[in-house]
Motif scaffolding. Structure first.
Motif, PDB file in Angstrom:
ATOM      1  N   LYS A 307      55.287 -13.127 140.290  1.00 41.34           N
ATOM      2  CA  LYS A 307      54.806 -11.993 139.515  1.00 41.34           C
ATOM      3  C   LYS A 307      55.121 -12.119 138.029  1.00 41.34           C
ATOM      4  CE  LYS A 307      53.256  -9.784 143.123  1.00 41.34           C
ATOM      5  NZ  LYS A 307      51.795  -9.629 143.323  1.00 41.34           N
ATOM      6  N   ASP A 308      56.208 -12.829 137.697  1.00 39.00           N
ATOM      7  CA  ASP A 308      56.609 -12.897 136.299  1.00 39.00           C
ATOM      8  C   ASP A 308      57.610 -14.035 136.123  1.00 39.00           C
ATOM      9  OD1 ASP A 308      56.615 -11.942 133.601  1.00 39.00           O
ATOM     10  OD2 ASP A 308      58.561 -11.012 133.950  1.00 39.00           O
ATOM     11  N   ILE A 309      57.801 -14.453 134.865  1.00 36.50           N
ATOM     12  CA  ILE A 309      58.896 -15.349 134.521  1.00 36.50           C
ATOM     13  C   ILE A 309      59.955 -14.479 133.862  1.00 36.50           C
ATOM     14  CG2 ILE A 309      59.608 -17.388 133.235  1.00 36.50           C
ATOM     15  CD1 ILE A 309      57.731 -17.974 135.535  1.00 36.50           C
ATOM     16  N   TYR A 310      61.020 -14.185 134.601  1.00 37.86           N
ATOM     17  CA  TYR A 310      62.039 -13.238 134.138  1.00 37.86           C
ATOM     18  C   TYR A 310      62.843 -13.827 132.987  1.00 37.86           C
ATOM     19  CZ  TYR A 310      66.130 -10.137 134.382  1.00 37.86           C
ATOM     20  OH  TYR A 310      67.134  -9.262 134.089  1.00 37.86           O
ATOM     21  N   LEU A 311      63.268 -15.063 133.138  1.00 41.59           N
ATOM     22  CA  LEU A 311      63.947 -15.852 132.112  1.00 41.59           C
ATOM     23  C   LEU A 311      63.293 -17.228 132.103  1.00 41.59           C
ATOM     24  CD1 LEU A 311      67.679 -14.884 132.785  1.00 41.59           C
ATOM     25  CD2 LEU A 311      66.296 -14.190 130.830  1.00 41.59           C
ATOM     26  N   PRO A 312      63.524 -18.040 131.076  1.00 37.80           N
ATOM     27  CA  PRO A 312      62.827 -19.325 131.009  1.00 37.80           C
ATOM     28  C   PRO A 312      62.872 -20.160 132.291  1.00 37.80           C
ATOM     29  CG  PRO A 312      63.992 -18.929 128.969  1.00 37.80           C
ATOM     30  CD  PRO A 312      64.350 -17.804 129.875  1.00 37.80           C
ATOM     31  N   ASP A 313      63.974 -20.087 133.032  1.00 36.43           N
ATOM     32  CA  ASP A 313      64.090 -20.877 134.265  1.00 36.43           C
ATOM     33  C   ASP A 313      64.243 -19.999 135.506  1.00 36.43           C
ATOM     34  OD1 ASP A 313      63.889 -23.394 133.048  1.00 36.43           O
ATOM     35  OD2 ASP A 313      66.000 -23.344 132.481  1.00 36.43           O
ATOM     36  N   VAL A 314      63.868 -18.720 135.394  1.00 43.19           N
ATOM     37  CA  VAL A 314      63.993 -17.795 136.524  1.00 43.19           C
ATOM     38  C   VAL A 314      62.666 -17.076 136.729  1.00 43.19           C
ATOM     39  CG1 VAL A 314      65.181 -15.780 137.479  1.00 43.19           C
ATOM     40  CG2 VAL A 314      66.461 -17.449 136.112  1.00 43.19           C
ATOM     41  N   ALA A 315      62.089 -17.228 137.914  1.00 47.56           N
ATOM     42  CA  ALA A 315      60.841 -16.538 138.253  1.00 47.56           C
ATOM     43  C   ALA A 315      61.144 -15.282 139.062  1.00 47.56           C
ATOM     44  CB  ALA A 315      59.928 -17.454 139.061  1.00 47.56           C
ATOM     45  N   PHE A 316      60.316 -14.258 138.877  1.00 48.35           N
ATOM     46  CA  PHE A 316      60.408 -13.049 139.703  1.00 48.35           C
ATOM     47  C   PHE A 316      59.260 -13.100 140.700  1.00 48.35           C
ATOM     48  CE2 PHE A 316      59.248  -8.537 140.459  1.00 48.35           C
ATOM     49  CZ  PHE A 316      60.422  -8.135 141.075  1.00 48.35           C
ATOM     50  N   MET A 317      59.592 -13.041 142.001  1.00 49.44           N
ATOM     51  CA  MET A 317      58.603 -13.186 143.064  1.00 49.44           C
ATOM     52  C   MET A 317      58.711 -12.023 144.039  1.00 49.44           C
ATOM     53  SD  MET A 317      59.316 -17.186 144.018  1.00 49.44           S
ATOM     54  CE  MET A 317      59.201 -18.492 142.804  1.00 49.44           C
ATOM     55  N   ASP A 318      57.642 -11.810 144.779  1.00 52.75           N
ATOM     56  CA  ASP A 318      57.763 -10.893 145.902  1.00 52.75           C
ATOM     57  C   ASP A 318      57.334 -11.593 147.175  1.00 52.75           C
ATOM     58  OD1 ASP A 318      55.000 -10.818 145.619  1.00 52.75           O
ATOM     59  OD2 ASP A 318      54.859  -8.685 146.021  1.00 52.75           O
ATOM     60  N   SER A 319      57.954 -11.165 148.259  1.00 51.87           N
ATOM     61  CA  SER A 319      57.706 -11.713 149.574  1.00 51.87           C
ATOM     62  C   SER A 319      57.565 -10.522 150.522  1.00 51.87           C
ATOM     63  CB  SER A 319      58.863 -12.639 149.976  1.00 51.87           C
ATOM     64  OG  SER A 319      58.605 -13.219 151.232  1.00 51.87           O
ATOM     65  N   PHE A 320      57.637 -10.762 151.804  1.00 55.78           N
ATOM     66  CA  PHE A 320      57.438  -9.708 152.791  1.00 55.78           C
ATOM     67  C   PHE A 320      58.655  -8.773 152.800  1.00 55.78           C
ATOM     68  CE2 PHE A 320      56.804  -8.156 157.235  1.00 55.78           C
ATOM     69  CZ  PHE A 320      55.549  -7.622 157.035  1.00 55.78           C
ATOM     70  N   PHE A 321      58.461  -7.516 152.312  1.00 54.49           N
ATOM     71  CA  PHE A 321      59.516  -6.512 152.213  1.00 54.49           C
ATOM     72  C   PHE A 321      60.715  -7.004 151.389  1.00 54.49           C
ATOM     73  CE2 PHE A 321      57.303  -4.810 155.942  1.00 54.49           C
ATOM     74  CZ  PHE A 321      57.278  -3.454 155.638  1.00 54.49           C
ATOM     75  N   ARG A 322      60.438  -7.812 150.361  1.00 47.93           N
ATOM     76  CA  ARG A 322      61.543  -8.371 149.588  1.00 47.93           C
ATOM     77  C   ARG A 322      61.035  -8.834 148.225  1.00 47.93           C
ATOM     78  NH1 ARG A 322      64.951 -12.809 152.650  1.00 47.93           N
ATOM     79  NH2 ARG A 322      65.805 -10.917 153.584  1.00 47.93           N
ATOM     80  N   VAL A 323      61.896  -8.708 147.216  1.00 48.06           N
ATOM     81  CA  VAL A 323      61.634  -9.345 145.925  1.00 48.06           C
ATOM     82  C   VAL A 323      62.747 -10.351 145.671  1.00 48.06           C
ATOM     83  CG1 VAL A 323      60.330  -7.438 144.927  1.00 48.06           C
ATOM     84  CG2 VAL A 323      62.819  -7.497 144.657  1.00 48.06           C
ATOM     85  N   ILE A 324      62.416 -11.388 144.890  1.00 48.75           N
ATOM     86  CA  ILE A 324      63.326 -12.521 144.717  1.00 48.75           C
ATOM     87  C   ILE A 324      63.365 -12.923 143.248  1.00 48.75           C
ATOM     88  CG2 ILE A 324      63.760 -14.943 145.322  1.00 48.75           C
ATOM     89  CD1 ILE A 324      62.045 -14.411 147.858  1.00 48.75           C
ATOM     90  N   TRP A 325      64.567 -13.118 142.737  1.00 54.26           N
ATOM     91  CA  TRP A 325      64.747 -13.791 141.457  1.00 54.26           C
ATOM     92  C   TRP A 325      65.107 -15.237 141.800  1.00 54.26           C
ATOM     93  CZ3 TRP A 325      65.547  -8.708 142.093  1.00 54.26           C
ATOM     94  CH2 TRP A 325      65.132  -7.843 141.084  1.00 54.26           C
ATOM     95  N   TYR A 326      64.237 -16.167 141.416  1.00 57.07           N
ATOM     96  CA  TYR A 326      64.414 -17.553 141.833  1.00 57.07           C
ATOM     97  C   TYR A 326      64.717 -18.447 140.639  1.00 57.07           C
ATOM     98  CZ  TYR A 326      63.362 -22.181 143.721  1.00 57.07           C
ATOM     99  OH  TYR A 326      63.440 -23.496 144.089  1.00 57.07           O
ATOM    100  N   ASP A 327      65.922 -19.009 140.626  1.00 60.09           N
ATOM    101  CA  ASP A 327      66.331 -19.961 139.611  1.00 60.09           C
ATOM    102  C   ASP A 327      65.740 -21.325 139.973  1.00 60.09           C
ATOM    103  OD1 ASP A 327      67.872 -22.002 138.224  1.00 60.09           O
ATOM    104  OD2 ASP A 327      69.247 -20.401 137.663  1.00 60.09           O
ATOM    105  N   PHE A 328      64.875 -21.859 139.105  1.00 57.90           N
ATOM    106  CA  PHE A 328      64.177 -23.091 139.419  1.00 57.90           C
ATOM    107  C   PHE A 328      65.109 -24.263 139.714  1.00 57.90           C
ATOM    108  CE2 PHE A 328      60.538 -21.349 136.685  1.00 57.90           C
ATOM    109  CZ  PHE A 328      59.828 -20.946 137.798  1.00 57.90           C
ATOM    110  N   TRP A 329      66.241 -24.304 139.053  1.00 57.46           N
ATOM    111  CA  TRP A 329      67.108 -25.468 139.158  1.00 57.46           C
ATOM    112  C   TRP A 329      68.291 -25.264 140.106  1.00 57.46           C
ATOM    113  CZ3 TRP A 329      63.686 -28.354 137.414  1.00 57.46           C
ATOM    114  CH2 TRP A 329      62.950 -28.065 136.268  1.00 57.46           C
ATOM    115  N   ARG A 330      68.760 -24.024 140.247  1.00 62.40           N
ATOM    116  CA  ARG A 330      69.947 -23.769 141.061  1.00 62.40           C
ATOM    117  C   ARG A 330      69.645 -23.034 142.364  1.00 62.40           C
ATOM    118  NH1 ARG A 330      73.480 -21.253 136.251  1.00 62.40           N
ATOM    119  NH2 ARG A 330      71.392 -20.529 135.718  1.00 62.40           N
ATOM    120  N   GLY A 331      68.374 -22.801 142.649  1.00 58.80           N
ATOM    121  CA  GLY A 331      68.025 -22.105 143.885  1.00 58.80           C
ATOM    122  C   GLY A 331      67.907 -20.606 143.684  1.00 58.80           C
TER     123      GLY A 331
END
Length: 357
Positions: A307-331
């Motif tokens: 849904k968005d790039i929260y920080l340069p290396d962190v994406a904001f995503m949504d999944s089934f009944f969940r949202v996720i902040w995903y660090d591209f390099w550290r998981g």
């Protein structure tokens, strides 16, 4: 409204202070002064987009950073706020329950200004501008509501008094190849008509506008980006990178976002994410910034949407009944459960606690 104009200083000069000291000072800068700090030099800009900066800055300045999620259920809009940053102690959980009616979020501006509508008699909307962090609101006059809204956005001044402009594109009944443009100014508290836009209704993607360089941006269903300069009240079409596929790539694989003050295009396809940045806005020059594998979150991938790039290396995503902040390099950085399957609309939200008055 000159303070709305965004830009970046090209100077490479650095402060005579040690970098750690500069970082400590910047984490105490108000949300209002942060855009000016980022224009001082490249070092300051880089430091304020460091992953550690946001957490410290929110804690030290009572800044709120997160997302409003909106869904439609049984002909009613529901919104909820999610964040990985703790709220300031003086702020209750964010919601829109202080408004006089159930509302739909239409747009979000900087410093926590939110534009909402509520359906009134015979389906005519009522327009509200509010600040959830301070639980303040005011209604504003209606535009020409006999025309259906195509897209709407709010652009607030990043410094000084909380002034804002609202830009609304609607579908005129006579001109099928044009969009009617109206602008509301908080100083005059009135709508006025601007020049029509030569763009057929249905051309703009149904997503929140991306505000950079004093302009509002939407992806089109063609091979480009529609940009409306709020100050000049002019528009243009920006072509996507030549390397980006056209019809062969699904539209839901593309998303326009703002990252580090720049216009970014995010492409999601199967196992990877590709991020393009418009490094030179005047020349409309795209640069491929990074390609990132999604293999590390395979268990979420069946229902994954960036849904968005929260920080340069962190994406904001949504999944089934969940949202996720995903660090591209550290998981995965954080997961938050939500009470509905997916977020139909997502609005990035940053707010201070300054009054609307």
């Amino acid at each position: 409204m000159a303070s709305m104009q965004e830009g970046h200083e090209d100077s490479q000069s650095s402060s005579p202070l040690p970098e750690d000291a500069v970082f400590e000072i910047l984490t105490r800068a108000s949300l209002e002064s942060l855009p000016a700090c980022r224009r001082v030099c490249r070092q300051w800009r880089r430091l304020t987009y460091d992953p550690l900066f946001t957490s410290l800055h929110c804690n030290r300045t009572q800044t709120i950073s997160g997302y409003f999620l909106q869904t439609l259920r049984r002909n009613r809009y529901y919104s909820s706020f999610v964040s990985i940053q703790p709220l300031p102690p003086s702020v209750r959980p964010l919601s829109l329950d202080f408004l006089p009616k159930d509302v739909k979020i239409e747009a979000v501006g900087c410093r926590g200004i939110v534009l909402c509508t509520a359906q009134e008699y015979r389906g005519i909307p009522r327009y509200y501008v509010c600040k959830p962090a301070t639980r303040q609101w005011r209604w504003i006059p209606n535009p020409k509501t006999r025309y259906l809204t195509e897209r709407i956005a709010i652009l607030a001044g990043s410094t000084g008094a909380l002034e804002y402009k609202i830009v609304r594109f609607s579908r005129p009944k006579q001109k099928l190849d044009h969009l009617r443009c109206e602008i509301f100014d908080s100083q005059s508290q009135a709508w006025r008509r601007s020049r029509d836009v030569q763009l057929p209704p249905g051309s703009l993607r149904h997503e929140a506008a991306v505000s950079v360089h004093g302009a509002l941006h939407w992806l089109t269903y063609g091979h480009g980006v529609f940009a409306f300069d709020v100050h000049k009240e002019s528009w243009k079409l920006i072509l996507l990178p030549e390397e980006v596929g056209g019809d062969e790539m699904r539209w839901d694989c593309r998303r326009l976002v703002k990252c580090e003050g720049q216009l970014c295009l995010v492409l999601v396809e199967k196992e990877w994410v590709e991020i393009w940045v418009m490094g030179d806005y005047k020349e409309q020059r795209w640069e491929k910034r990074k390609v990132v594998s999604l293999e590390a979150i395979r268990e979420e991938k069946l229902a994954l949407s960036i849904k968005d790039i929260y920080l340069p290396d962190v994406a904001f995503m949504d999944s089934f009944f969940r949202v996720i902040w995903y660090d591209f390099w550290r998981g995965v950085l954080a997961k938050v459960d939500i009470d509905h399957p997916f977020a139909q609309e997502v609005f990035k939200f940053e707010s201070d606690l300054v009054s609307m008055e």
